[in-house]
Design an enzyme around this catalytic site. Structure first.
Site, PDB file in Angstrom:
ATOM      1  CB  SER A  10      -0.991   0.203   1.265  1.00  0.00           C
ATOM      2  OG  SER A  10      -1.435   1.302   1.271  1.00  0.00           O
ATOM      3  CG  HIS A  35      -4.016  -1.777  -1.195  1.00  0.00           C
ATOM      4  ND1 HIS A  35      -4.978  -2.524  -1.606  1.00  0.00           N
ATOM      5  CD2 HIS A  35      -4.424  -1.086  -0.350  1.00  0.00           C
ATOM      6  CE1 HIS A  35      -6.082  -2.275  -0.855  1.00  0.00           C
ATOM      7  NE2 HIS A  35      -5.636  -1.131   0.023  1.00  0.00           N
ATOM      8  CG  ASP A  37      -5.341   2.225   1.104  1.00  0.00           C
ATOM      9  OD1 ASP A  37      -6.045   1.623   0.829  1.00  0.00           O
ATOM     10  OD2 ASP A  37      -4.070   2.021   1.535  1.00  0.00           O
ATOM     11  CG  MET A  39      -8.502   6.991   2.526  1.00  0.00           C
ATOM     12  SD  MET A  39      -7.476   7.350   4.225  1.00  0.00           S
ATOM     13  CE  MET A  39      -6.689   5.693   4.301  1.00  0.00           C
ATOM     14  CG  HIS A  68      -9.091  -0.017  -0.141  1.00  0.00           C
ATOM     15  ND1 HIS A  68      -8.657  -0.391   1.122  1.00  0.00           N
ATOM     16  CD2 HIS A  68     -10.781   0.038   0.098  1.00  0.00           C
ATOM     17  CE1 HIS A  68      -9.727  -0.357   2.010  1.00  0.00           C
ATOM     18  NE2 HIS A  68     -10.613  -0.355   1.199  1.00  0.00           N
ATOM     19  CG  MET A  70     -11.265   3.173   2.534  1.00  0.00           C
ATOM     20  SD  MET A  70      -9.732   2.891   3.360  1.00  0.00           S
ATOM     21  CE  MET A  70      -8.911   3.197   1.934  1.00  0.00           C
ATOM     22  CG  MET A 139     -11.549  -2.733   5.626  1.00  0.00           C
ATOM     23  SD  MET A 139      -9.854  -2.094   4.763  1.00  0.00           S
ATOM     24  CE  MET A 139      -9.100  -1.419   6.025  1.00  0.00           C
ATOM     25  CG  ASP A 178      -6.123  -2.872   3.660  1.00  0.00           C
ATOM     26  OD1 ASP A 178      -5.142  -2.450   4.070  1.00  0.00           O
ATOM     27  OD2 ASP A 178      -6.722  -2.218   2.869  1.00  0.00           O
TER      28      ASP A 178
HETATM   29  C1  DX5 Z   1      -6.349   1.508   5.871  1.00  0.00           C
HETATM   30  C2  DX5 Z   1      -6.028   1.147   4.621  1.00  0.00           C
HETATM   31  C3  DX5 Z   1      -4.561   0.407   4.399  1.00  0.00           C
HETATM   32  C4  DX5 Z   1      -3.431   0.859   4.800  1.00  0.00           C
HETATM   33  C5  DX5 Z   1      -2.685  -0.221   5.529  1.00  0.00           C
HETATM   34  O1  DX5 Z   1      -7.449   2.452   5.814  1.00  0.00           O
HETATM   35  O2  DX5 Z   1      -6.926   0.508   3.798  1.00  0.00           O
HETATM   36  O3  DX5 Z   1      -4.609   0.048   2.812  1.00  0.00           O
HETATM   37  O4  DX5 Z   1      -2.742   1.492   3.917  1.00  0.00           O
HETATM   38  O5  DX5 Z   1      -1.583   0.334   6.291  1.00  0.00           O
HETATM   39  P1  DX5 Z   1      -0.819  -0.691   7.242  1.00  0.00           P
HETATM   40  O6  DX5 Z   1      -0.205  -1.769   6.745  1.00  0.00           O
HETATM   41  O7  DX5 Z   1       0.147   0.300   7.684  1.00  0.00           O
HETATM   42  O8  DX5 Z   1      -1.858  -0.915   8.362  1.00  0.00           O
HETATM   43 ZN    ZN Z   2      -6.476  -0.254   1.848  1.00  0.00          ZN
END
Ligand code: DX5
Ligand code: ZN
Length: 219
Positions: A10, A35, A37, A39, A68, A70, A139, A178
């Site tokens: 990620s 990956h 993310d 948000m 991903h 969110m 998650m 994740d």
């Molecule tokens: C959190 C994300 C993850 C995050 C994981 O909301 O969806 O993908 O980047 O990070 P680590 O591995 O540091 O928990």
């Molecule tokens: Zn993620």
């Protein structure tokens, strides 16, 4: 049929000043997935990055982009993310009122579909959609931030999901974990049935090549 174990590093935990270089290190370590993310500050409290970033890294790598979302009402953005270079679009079941519509839309764009659930969402919620998706993202922390500690009960959900999918003959469905995954706990996740492993901090903090080698030693 057996499925392969895949690391999906990620970039949320990357150093954005050196992002290109760090993605190249992921590729050099032999990885195939990345990956990403996204948000929106609504579905989760934090805001990360969006289309312009994906579009620019798409130009420099052929890694498989596991995007991903969110994001609240993710259906508003599927076309845009497909255009920017997503290969797989993971959306949250909690973020939309039209899960079937989301699945159909992503498929119509020629992309793989992932359905994601937060820690408090039971596995039963995804049951009606299992036959229609390529991946279920479980998650293992509350979505929104990197660097959190894995919530153990989420591993039980992975186990439950793998049992159910095997039972209905979906032996090649991907189950992704994740959040809070480290070299020390990854085996618990794969033993429970996860085959796609997201890790942010545990990959990008320190030596990326070395970290990935350590992960791959456990897969
Ligand atoms: C959190 C994300 C993850 C995050 C994981 O909301 O969806 O993908 O980047 O990070 P680590 O591995 O540091 O928990
Ligand atoms: Zn993620």
């Amino acid at each position: 049929m057996s499925i392969k174990n895949i690391m999906s590093p990620s970039i949320l935990a990357a150093d954005f000043w050196r992002l290109g270089e760090q993605i190249a290190e992921v590729k050099k370590a032999g990885e195939e997935w990345l990956h990403i993310d996204v948000m929106d500050g609504m579905f989760v409290p934090s805001i990360s990055f969006g289309m312009p970033l994906i579009e620019s890294i798409r130009k420099q790598t052929d890694l498989f982009f596991d995007v991903h979302l969110m994001v609240q009402e993710p259906e508003r953005y599927f076309e845009e993310f497909a255009r920017c270079g997503a290969d797989l679009i993971d959306f949250h079941i909690e973020a939309t009122e039209d899960v079937d519509g989301c699945i159909e839309k992503i498929k119509s764009l020629g992309k793989k579909v992932g359905i994601a659930i937060k820690p408090d969402t039971p596995v039963s919620e995804v049951m009606p959609y299992l036959k229609k998706v390529d991946l279920v993202l479980v998650m293992t922390v509350e979505p929104g931030f990197g660097g959190q500690k894995l919530i153990p009960k989420c591993i039980d959900k992975v186990r439950e999901l793998r049992i159910v999918t095997d039972r209905i003959g979906l032996t090649d469905i991907n189950i992704e974990v994740d959040g809070g995954i480290t070299v020390d706990n990854v085996k618990e996740a794969t033993d429970a049935g996860a085959n796609v492993i997201v890790a942010g901090s545990a990959v990008f903090r320190g030596d990326i090549g070395e970290n990935l080698k350590n992960f791959n030693g456990k897969l």
